[in-house]
Design an enzyme around this catalytic site. Structure first.
Site, PDB file in Angstrom:
ATOM      1  N   TRP A 140      22.751   5.039  13.420  1.00 18.53           N
ATOM      2  CA  TRP A 140      23.764   6.080  13.617  1.00 18.53           C
ATOM      3  C   TRP A 140      24.039   6.823  12.309  1.00 18.53           C
ATOM      4  O   TRP A 140      24.294   8.028  12.304  1.00 18.53           O
ATOM      5  CB  TRP A 140      25.068   5.454  14.132  1.00 18.53           C
ATOM      6  N   HIS A 141      23.958   6.100  11.185  1.00 19.95           N
ATOM      7  CA  HIS A 141      24.286   6.739   9.918  1.00 19.95           C
ATOM      8  C   HIS A 141      23.271   7.800   9.507  1.00 19.95           C
ATOM      9  O   HIS A 141      23.595   8.686   8.715  1.00 19.95           O
ATOM     10  CB  HIS A 141      24.403   5.693   8.809  1.00 19.95           C
ATOM     11  N   GLY A 142      22.063   7.703   9.980  1.00 21.92           N
ATOM     12  CA  GLY A 142      21.094   8.717   9.591  1.00 21.92           C
ATOM     13  C   GLY A 142      19.745   8.469  10.221  1.00 21.92           C
ATOM     14  O   GLY A 142      19.388   7.333  10.555  1.00 21.92           O
TER      15      GLY A 142
ATOM     16  N   PHE B  82      27.038  12.492   8.576  1.00 25.67           N
ATOM     17  CA  PHE B  82      26.901  11.581   9.706  1.00 25.67           C
ATOM     18  C   PHE B  82      27.605  12.112  10.943  1.00 25.67           C
ATOM     19  O   PHE B  82      27.449  11.628  12.007  1.00 25.67           O
ATOM     20  CB  PHE B  82      27.446  10.190   9.345  1.00 25.67           C
TER      21      PHE B  82
END
Length: 502
Positions: A357-359, A502
């Site tokens: 999810w962060h990248g 994000f």
């Protein structure tokens, strides 16, 4: 630090392309520590304050202000935000009609899946299309399966992850019967309220909706806590985070081979403090601004670097994301139910997906995998050694936890696995070389920032109370002095917040 650097490093479109990610948004979003935002917020605050007796118009105005705030970066993406608002409001309304005393109807469960899938597909298109084309499709091709996908450079809309998470939690909460559908204007305000729009905190609808439905105290503002939070957040972002980034974190991660083992080690420590100061500073400002507008957000950080276990760390770091992952991913995967290895699998998968999810890059997946594996190992060790719990064990646990977190930050911060490996190998092998970047001031800032997390919890609250008891003129004078000091200590220009991507 130049304002052009957007990722947690001097990121660029080229770097994003190399990693297969979406193109990062340009650095002209309206940032909290800028004159643009100060002018915007003063105007919004004044009009919102005047509109307080007219509750409906107060909410309509805040929605309009939030859309203007979002459109300041790229006006066309306001349509995306409005589209997401309209879609999720309609799905939520229909979901409520499909509830029975026994829960959702069978069609309702499919309809909920449709709503969640539509949100995830939108997020996936903007955030992960490039990652899929570059990395996943390439991996599949090795097994003889050709996926002729066009190579597109998709611009990542600021905040899409956060408003998507808010929308999904809204639909699931309605399906579970934990909340009722909001009116269109209330839902638009929930999804787009500008203090939490860009990078959280992730607010549950059950926390937000009662506050905008309740009659507002007529033009009464609890200003002292709000101003102390805003000043604390500005200090952490403008002074601490920016100093550590420019002094050692960015240079070390840009060229690990040019630095000694000690410099690489302190570059990692500095990044650990930098990302905390950056993100918690943003959160403090967001909570303070929301308070001035009459909305209270949940806390997002609780001295995470005083944690003595990884489980403790995740109860203190990005707390609203942790509970989102727990309530909407870990528990639906099975949570603590079932055999021990099923629980470990659920834990690992939750952290792995949290990393993704962060990248859109494998380094973020590795970051999540390190935390997932660490949490599993920690549970297993604790289950086999119930005597662990004394002061010495906690002290050892703090040292181990802090360094596991720092080790994982290397992958979070590095552009590639090669760069992360360079940092690790330089720390292991380059001892005895000169380390001019490790100055006494740098060591003091890092050590002081970590030591500050062990201060009594109520110290900040006691300062707020003392500040609130001062005469208005004294409060204004202290506020002015603090802002002048922050401006004097900070560098020219301010880099965007790390979590904006994000």
């Amino acid at each position: 630090m130049p304002a052009e650097s957007f990722r947690q490093s001097p990121a660029s479109d080229e770097a994003a392309t190399m990693q297969g990610g979406a193109a990062p948004p340009p650095a002209d979003a309206m940032l909290f520590p800028t004159v643009d935002f100060a002018v915007f917020f003063v105007i919004v605050f004044a009009i919102a304050w005047l509109l307080r007796p007219w509750h409906l118009w107060w909410r309509v105005f805040l929605v309009a202000a939030s859309w203007f705030f979002y459109g300041f970066w790229e006006p066309k993406f306001v349509l995306l935000l409005i589209g997401s608002t309209a879609f999720n409001w309609a799905v939520g309304r229909d979901l409520a009609a499909m509830r029975t005393p026994e829960g959702l109807t069978r069609f309702g469960r499919w309809f909920l899946g449709f709503g969640i899938a539509a949100n995830l597909l939108t997020l996936g298109w903007f955030k992960y299309y490039g990652f899929f084309v570059h990395d996943v499709a390439g991996l599949i091709e090795r097994f003889g399966v050709d996926l002729p996908l066009p190579l597109l450079q998709v611009t990542l809309p600021v905040a899409i992850s956060f408003f998507t998470f808010h929308a999904i939690s809204y639909l699931v909460d309605i399906a579970r019967g934990e909340c009722e559908p909001l009116s269109p204007i209330d839902f638009a305000l929930y999804l787009s309220f500008f203090p939490h729009l860009v990078a959280g905190p992730i607010v549950r609808v059950t926390e937000f909706a009662p506050q905008i439905r309740a009659p507002l105290r007529e033009r009464v503002i609890d200003a002292a806590p709000a101003f102390t939070l805003i000043v604390a957040g500005l200090f952490k972002k403008v002074v601490i985070s920016t100093y550590l980034a420019g002094e050692i974190a960015d240079p070390v991660f840009a060229s690990p081979a040019s630095h000694s083992a000690l410099e690489n080690l302190f570059g990692v420590y500095a990044y650990a403090v930098q990302i905390f100061a950056d993100f918690s500073g943003y959160t403090d400002i967001a909570i303070g601004c929301a308070l001035l507008l009459g909305i209270q957000f949940p806390q997002n950080f609780d001295s995470p670097y005083r944690a003595w276990s990884l489980q403790d760390f995740w109860r203190r770091w990005h707390m609203t994301l942790s509970r989102w992952l727990r309530d909407y991913l870990y528990i639906p995967l099975g949570g603590n139910r079932g055999p021990k290895w099923f629980v470990y699998r659920n834990l690992f998968l939750t952290m792995l997906l949290g990393g993704l999810w962060h990248g859109a890059a494998w380094t973020f997946v590795a970051w999540g995998a390190i935390h997932g594996a660490g949490l599993v190992i920690e549970r297993e060790v604790r289950a086999r050694n119930r005597w662990l719990g004394g002061a010495a064990a906690k002290a050892a646990g703090w040292v181990i936890t802090f360094h596991v977190v720092c080790f994982a930050w290397i992958f979070f911060r590095a552009e590639t696995f090669g760069a992360a490996w360079q940092v690790i190998t330089r720390i292991a092998t380059a001892w005895g070389e000169p380390s001019p970047a490790v100055t006494p001031l740098l060591v003091a800032v890092i050590a002081g920032s970590i030591a500050a997390q062990f201060l009594p919890k109520d110290l900040f609250r006691r300062f707020e109370v003392a500040y609130s008891e001062l005469a208005p003129a004294a409060q204004a004078a202290m506020l002015a002095v603090a802002l002048v000091l922050i401006d004097a200590l900070g560098p020219e220009g301010v880099a965007p917040f790390i979590y904006f991507q994000f």
